[in-house]
Write an enzyme that holds these catalytic residues in place. Structure first.
Site, mmCIF file in Angstrom:
data_model
loop_
_atom_site.group_PDB
_atom_site.id
_atom_site.type_symbol
_atom_site.label_atom_id
_atom_site.label_comp_id
_atom_site.label_asym_id
_atom_site.label_seq_id
_atom_site.Cartn_x
_atom_site.Cartn_y
_atom_site.Cartn_z
ATOM 1 N N SER A 195 0.858 -1.162 -0.087
ATOM 2 C CA SER A 195 -0.083 0.043 0.023
ATOM 3 C C SER A 195 0.717 1.207 -0.034
ATOM 4 O O SER A 195 1.848 1.267 -0.623
ATOM 5 C CB SER A 195 -1.007 -0.002 1.291
ATOM 6 O OG SER A 195 -2.057 0.990 1.152
ATOM 7 N N ASP A 289 -8.566 -5.445 -6.021
ATOM 8 C CA ASP A 289 -8.102 -4.523 -4.916
ATOM 9 C C ASP A 289 -8.976 -3.075 -5.281
ATOM 10 O O ASP A 289 -9.007 -2.634 -6.134
ATOM 11 C CB ASP A 289 -6.561 -3.904 -5.373
ATOM 12 C CG ASP A 289 -6.132 -3.035 -4.339
ATOM 13 O OD1 ASP A 289 -7.031 -2.517 -3.309
ATOM 14 O OD2 ASP A 289 -5.055 -2.602 -4.398
ATOM 15 N N HIS A 323 -6.934 -5.996 -1.420
ATOM 16 C CA HIS A 323 -5.912 -5.244 -1.345
ATOM 17 C C HIS A 323 -4.762 -5.761 -0.289
ATOM 18 O O HIS A 323 -3.670 -5.512 -0.457
ATOM 19 C CB HIS A 323 -6.425 -3.763 -0.430
ATOM 20 C CG HIS A 323 -5.269 -2.714 -0.268
ATOM 21 N ND1 HIS A 323 -4.625 -2.172 -1.556
ATOM 22 C CD2 HIS A 323 -4.857 -2.060 0.674
ATOM 23 C CE1 HIS A 323 -3.809 -1.061 -0.897
ATOM 24 N NE2 HIS A 323 -3.954 -1.217 0.220
#
Length: 384
Positions: A195, A289, A323
């Site tokens: 991330s 995601d 994600h």
């Protein structure tokens, strides 16, 4: 229960053999539980929080996760009588792995060193906008023969409380700490980020020396969320449009379309100049995601590298993965609070596909670092 007391549960229905035994590796789960089919680790990856928007993480790697197992008779609801129960421990720190808190200069981190005599291939591990100092992924990698520095960068001790701006000099100090450490094998180190940690790793690889391999899990090739500074360079954060947030019937936000396109207009200034990097890249991509467009970022990063005559990066895509691609058997988190958005957001993913992605990605990441940090392909060293 996790360390805050939150309850996570999964259940499965099975038909025991005539001898009363149940081998989860061979025996398929019947329909009607949290999963079905032959899933020996299903009771772990299918865990769901009792309260919504909770994500199962490990805060203290020095203690194991305790899993309470209970077997009930029959498949009725309510369940039949309790036949057996047991507690199963899942340890994070392998025997002999050393956990070393690091408070040198500006650095706020924890170093994990494998058992045995080094030096070991070195990696810096970064998490995302949650801040703090997550140690569990670094610790688990150290179990596999890597010297790993879990590095905090905000929201921890005396580091900045908010994500306003980051200075690469802080990260450079961490890189130099690893390069100079007697237990870290040179000449370069690896970077692993998920991330926001992913775009920080790309920025480090682009501007700092001594980085040989960079692996990103659902990272961005544009600088996101905070100004980035290094010496006389300033990279602004990618613009966003909050009007593109979609809220579903449950009140959960889908933010996948919120960020601007870093290929257009003034937002091009946010694109990190990864063509300056002198390292190998691996992009791990969850194709479902919903935090941002990870596959788009990976493809555009690849195009930019190749346009500048650099090696094409490895891109591994996982359909049905969301994600938070974590180490194997962490349950998929479908939605949780996002610190920057201020409300629960959906992370995407389908539990079984996400679980399979986590198992494979863990192997891909280790193989990538082993190849580029030790010069040996996977499987040639008994020590690792």
């Amino acid at each position: 229960r996790d360390e805050t007391g939150e309850l996570f549960q999964a259940c499965a229905r099975y038909q025991a053999g005539d001898d009363g035994e149940l081998d989860l590796a061979r025996c398929p789960a019947l329909p009607g539980g949290s999963f079905s089919g032959p899933e020996p680790m299903g009771l772990l990856w299918a865990l769901q929080p009792q309260k919504p928007f909770r994500r199962l993480v490990k805060r203290d790697v020095q203690s194991p996760f305790l899993l309470q197992l209970e077997v009930f008779e029959g498949h009725g609801d309510p369940s039949g009588r309790l036949l057996a129960q047991a507690q199963h421990e899942r340890a994070f720190l392998r025997d002999g792995v050393r956990r070393v808190p690091v408070r040198e200069g500006m650095i706020r981190a924890t170093l994990f060193l494998p058992p045995g005599n080094g030096p070991f291939p070195g990696i810096i591990d970064l998490y995302g906008t949650g801040g703090g100092l997550p140690e569990y992924r670094a610790c688990l990698l150290a179990n596999h023969g890597f010297a790993v520095l879990a590095l905090a960068f905000y929201g921890y001790e005396d580091l900045p409380k908010e994500m306003k701006e980051f200075h690469l000099e802080y990260f450079e100090e961490a890189v130099n700490y690893m390069l100079q450490h007697s237990q870290v094998k040179g000449p370069g180190i690896g970077l692993l980020g998920i991330s926001k940690g992913g775009d920080l790793c790309i920025s480090m690889a682009s501007f700092l020396k001594g980085i040989t391999a960079t692996a990103l899990i659902n990272g961005s090739v544009a600088n996101v969320g905070a100004v980035l500074r290094y010496k006389d360079v300033t990279i602004p954060p990618l613009g966003f449009n909050a009007k593109h947030i979609k809220i579903n019937k449950s009140g959960i936000a889908d933010i996948v379309d919120v960020l601007n396109n870093p290929l257009e207009g003034p937002d091009r200034q946010s694109f990190i100049p990864l063509e300056k990097a002198e390292c190998h890249f691996l992009f791990i991509v969850g194709q479902d995601d919903h935090n941002w467009k990870s596959e788009f970022f990976a493809v555009e990063g690849s195009k930019r590298l190749q346009a500048h005559g650099k090696e094409k990066p490895e891109i591994v895509c996982y359909p049905g993965a969301g994600h938070y691609i974590e180490p194997p058997f962490f349950p998929m988190c479908a939605a949780s609070m996002h610190l920057l958005v201020g409300k629960p957001v959906m992370w995407g993913g389908e539990p079984k596909a996400h679980c399979e992605a986590q198992i494979d990605a863990w192997q891909q990441i280790q193989a990538f670092f082993r190849k580029h940090l030790t010069g040996r392909p996977s499987g040639t060293s008994s020590m690792l």
